[in-house]
Motif scaffolding. Structure first.
Motif, PDB file in Angstrom:
ATOM      1  N   UNK A  94       0.868  -1.186   0.000  1.00 42.56           N
ATOM      2  CA  UNK A  94       0.000   0.000   0.000  1.00 42.56           C
ATOM      3  C   UNK A  94       0.898   1.227   0.000  1.00 42.56           C
ATOM      4  N   UNK A  95       0.717   2.108  -0.966  1.00 42.43           N
ATOM      5  CA  UNK A  95       1.546   3.309  -1.038  1.00 42.43           C
ATOM      6  C   UNK A  95       0.970   4.462  -0.234  1.00 42.43           C
ATOM      7  N   UNK A  96      -0.127   4.231   0.477  1.00 41.58           N
ATOM      8  CA  UNK A  96      -0.684   5.268   1.335  1.00 41.58           C
ATOM      9  C   UNK A  96       0.112   5.418   2.614  1.00 41.58           C
ATOM     10  N   UNK A  97      -0.263   6.350   3.494  1.00 42.49           N
ATOM     11  CA  UNK A  97       0.464   6.574   4.750  1.00 42.49           C
ATOM     12  C   UNK A  97       0.566   5.289   5.573  1.00 42.49           C
ATOM     13  N   UNK A  98       1.790   4.954   5.963  1.00 44.46           N
ATOM     14  CA  UNK A  98       2.020   3.769   6.767  1.00 44.46           C
ATOM     15  C   UNK A  98       2.061   2.472   5.996  1.00 44.46           C
ATOM     16  N   UNK A  99       1.891   2.514   4.683  1.00 44.85           N
ATOM     17  CA  UNK A  99       1.811   1.293   3.902  1.00 44.85           C
ATOM     18  C   UNK A  99       3.142   0.601   3.693  1.00 44.85           C
ATOM     19  N   UNK A 100       3.088  -0.664   3.300  1.00 43.22           N
ATOM     20  CA  UNK A 100       4.282  -1.437   2.965  1.00 43.22           C
ATOM     21  C   UNK A 100       4.636  -1.136   1.517  1.00 43.22           C
ATOM     22  N   UNK A 101       5.845  -0.658   1.305  1.00 37.12           N
ATOM     23  CA  UNK A 101       6.255  -0.253  -0.045  1.00 37.12           C
ATOM     24  C   UNK A 101       7.496  -0.998  -0.539  1.00 37.12           C
ATOM     25  N   UNK A 102       8.107  -1.820   0.306  1.00 35.23           N
ATOM     26  CA  UNK A 102       9.339  -2.460  -0.129  1.00 35.23           C
ATOM     27  C   UNK A 102       9.628  -3.758   0.594  1.00 35.23           C
ATOM     28  N   UNK A 103      10.605  -4.482   0.054  1.00 33.19           N
ATOM     29  CA  UNK A 103      11.046  -5.756   0.618  1.00 33.19           C
ATOM     30  C   UNK A 103      12.564  -5.789   0.582  1.00 33.19           C
ATOM     31  N   UNK A 104      13.181  -6.145   1.712  1.00 28.45           N
ATOM     32  CA  UNK A 104      14.638  -6.109   1.816  1.00 28.45           C
ATOM     33  C   UNK A 104      15.241  -7.399   2.335  1.00 28.45           C
ATOM     34  N   UNK A 105      16.547  -7.436   2.344  1.00 21.65           N
ATOM     35  CA  UNK A 105      17.326  -8.560   2.861  1.00 21.65           C
ATOM     36  C   UNK A 105      18.489  -7.979   3.637  1.00 21.65           C
ATOM     37  N   UNK A 106      18.576  -8.316   4.922  1.00 18.44           N
ATOM     38  CA  UNK A 106      19.583  -7.694   5.772  1.00 18.44           C
ATOM     39  C   UNK A 106      20.389  -8.744   6.521  1.00 18.44           C
ATOM     40  N   UNK A 107      21.235  -8.271   7.414  1.00 14.44           N
ATOM     41  CA  UNK A 107      22.112  -9.066   8.268  1.00 14.44           C
ATOM     42  C   UNK A 107      23.421  -9.378   7.543  1.00 14.44           C
ATOM     43  N   UNK A 108      24.232 -10.230   8.156  1.00 10.09           N
ATOM     44  CA  UNK A 108      25.608 -10.471   7.738  1.00 10.09           C
ATOM     45  C   UNK A 108      25.677 -11.007   6.310  1.00 10.09           C
ATOM     46  N   UNK A 109      26.305 -10.252   5.421  1.00 12.25           N
ATOM     47  CA  UNK A 109      26.421 -10.657   4.012  1.00 12.25           C
ATOM     48  C   UNK A 109      27.145 -11.987   3.837  1.00 12.25           C
ATOM     49  N   UNK A 110      27.930 -12.389   4.834  1.00 10.61           N
ATOM     50  CA  UNK A 110      28.698 -13.627   4.709  1.00 10.61           C
ATOM     51  C   UNK A 110      27.831 -14.859   4.914  1.00 10.61           C
ATOM     52  N   UNK A 111      26.586 -14.661   5.327  1.00 13.30           N
ATOM     53  CA  UNK A 111      25.696 -15.789   5.615  1.00 13.30           C
ATOM     54  C   UNK A 111      24.729 -16.011   4.461  1.00 13.30           C
ATOM     55  N   UNK A 112      24.397 -17.271   4.234  1.00  9.94           N
ATOM     56  CA  UNK A 112      23.392 -17.621   3.246  1.00  9.94           C
ATOM     57  C   UNK A 112      23.878 -17.448   1.816  1.00  9.94           C
ATOM     58  N   UNK A 113      23.156 -18.069   0.904  1.00  9.98           N
ATOM     59  CA  UNK A 113      23.421 -17.932  -0.527  1.00  9.98           C
ATOM     60  C   UNK A 113      22.422 -16.928  -1.095  1.00  9.98           C
ATOM     61  N   UNK A 114      22.945 -15.896  -1.713  1.00  9.82           N
ATOM     62  CA  UNK A 114      22.073 -14.847  -2.237  1.00  9.82           C
ATOM     63  C   UNK A 114      21.027 -15.412  -3.183  1.00  9.82           C
ATOM     64  N   UNK A 115      21.418 -16.341  -4.040  1.00 11.49           N
ATOM     65  CA  UNK A 115      20.486 -16.890  -5.032  1.00 11.49           C
ATOM     66  C   UNK A 115      19.298 -17.592  -4.376  1.00 11.49           C
ATOM     67  N   UNK A 116      19.475 -18.095  -3.142  1.00 13.68           N
ATOM     68  CA  UNK A 116      18.384 -18.794  -2.463  1.00 13.68           C
ATOM     69  C   UNK A 116      17.233 -17.856  -2.106  1.00 13.68           C
TER      70      UNK A 116
END
Length: 372
Positions: free
Chosen positions: A163-185
């Motif tokens: 929802x692009x209105x006030x307070x809405x969810x507008x994005x999706x991210x990936x955080x934490x230690x870059x050395x962990x996990x496989x990006x492609x997964x």
């Protein structure tokens, strides 16, 4: 006397939920729960920002303090306070737009699940938008430390609440230690978010170098790179990222605190700008890094030598890279122009009939044009 950076309209696109807390809020929430904070955390928030090596031991120390801070957030009231305080702090520093990152799984056990956790945050974000005048939007961030299937669950949650209105969810991210996990997964989760029209804003190119940033670009197709500063080490990759229109969320204070660069002067802000990159300065986790959004602009001015036209261009980049509406972007960009067109306080009063030189932009695109 340079122009007041607090009056420069800007967008804040890289701020994490727990890390946005003020030291006062952390202390008060801990006292309410009768929790004793670790000495290292108390010293850090009391005015001794982190200075850690850029290795797994350094990240472990950072994560341990972050987890200790997050442990005080165990109620709806605490969650609402964090959102409200973040918007209030941004308003005081000239931010017109805040896109706040949150992982609802961290708070779900205390409020009945990930959906209630998200709805508390979005509801308070809408209220804070009305109360402060800062447009607050939400980014759901999954963690590299968790299974990629959890990332898909969060992507579906984000898609349902897009929802692009006030307070809405507008994005999706990936955080934490870059050395962990496989990006492609994590590509499947980002595909779900992309189909919902969400901004894709994974971290990449900070703790690991340009090779990893290239993987993030190839597999996750970001609209913005969280940090991304080490892309500067590969001119060909930098040229590609800029040509693809991927913005950089640059957080100078956290780069130094996490040992990526030894000093603020080593942060390659000027290199990125000279390459034509769109930059959005961010504070990342001011609770632990000791500086909020305004300090990042002050660093651009005092450490990297950006004049008023230069910092105005940085502000324009943050606005363009945001998910604000076209109408809001035009209004914010016009106010940046007005800030720059105001009399230069360093020139003193103008004599009647005297002409004042117009400030010149530092690079092309400062007229407010660009993609949204």
């Amino acid at each position: 006397m340079p122009r007041d950076l607090r009056l420069l309209p800007k967008a804040h696109l890289h701020l994490h939920f727990t890390g946005s807390m003020s030291p006062a809020a952390l202390t008060e929430l801990a006292a309410e729960r009768r929790m004793r904070l670790p000495e290292s955390l108390r010293e850090t928030v009391a005015g001794d920002p982190l200075r850690l090596p850029a290795n797994e031991r350094g990240w472990f120390r950072f994560q341990r303090m972050y987890d200790a801070a997050r442990a005080v957030v165990r109620s709806e009231a605490a969650m609402r306070r964090i959102v409200r305080d973040a918007a209030t702090a941004d308003a005081a520093e000239g931010s017109r737009r805040l896109e706040l990152q949150v992982d609802p799984t961290s708070y779900a056990p205390f409020v009945g699940g990930i959906t209630p956790a998200l709805e508390i945050v979005t509801d308070e974000a809408a209220a804070a938008s009305a109360a402060t005048g800062v447009e607050v939007a939400i980014i759901i961030a999954c963690s590299r430390m968790r299974h990629p299937l959890e990332a898909r669950t969060l992507a579906r949650l984000a898609a349902r609440h897009a929802d692009e209105g006030p307070g809405g969810v507008i994005g999706f991210g990936l955080s934490n230690d870059e050395r962990r996990g496989q990006t492609s997964d994590f590509a499947a989760a980002f595909h779900i978010a992309a189909r919902a029209g969400l901004a894709l804003v994974p971290h990449g190119g900070e703790l690991l170098g340009p090779e990893h940033a290239a993987q993030v670009v190839a597999h996750l197709h970001p609209d913005r790179l969280g940090h991304g500063v080490r892309v500067s080490e590969d001119p060909a990759l930098l040229e590609k990222v800029v040509a693809d229109g991927i913005a950089f969320e640059v957080c100078p204070a956290s780069n130094v605190s996490l040992g990526v660069y030894a000093t603020p002067a080593e942060v390659p802000l000027r290199t990125l700008v000279d390459a034509g990159a769109t930059i959005a300065l961010g504070a990342d986790d001011p609770l632990l890094f000791g500086s909020r959004l305004l300090a990042q602009y002050e660093s651009a001015r005092t450490v990297h030598g950006f004049d008023d036209a230069g910092v105005a261009d940085l502000a324009r980049g943050s606005i363009r890279a945001s998910r604000a509406s076209d109408t809001s972007k035009r209004a914010m960009l016009a106010d940046v122009d007005a800030w720059l067109a105001a009399p230069d306080p360093g020139l003193g009063p103008v004599r009647p009939g005297a002409a004042r030189a117009e400030p010149q932009p530092t690079h092309a695109g400062s007229d407010g044009s660009g993609t949204t």
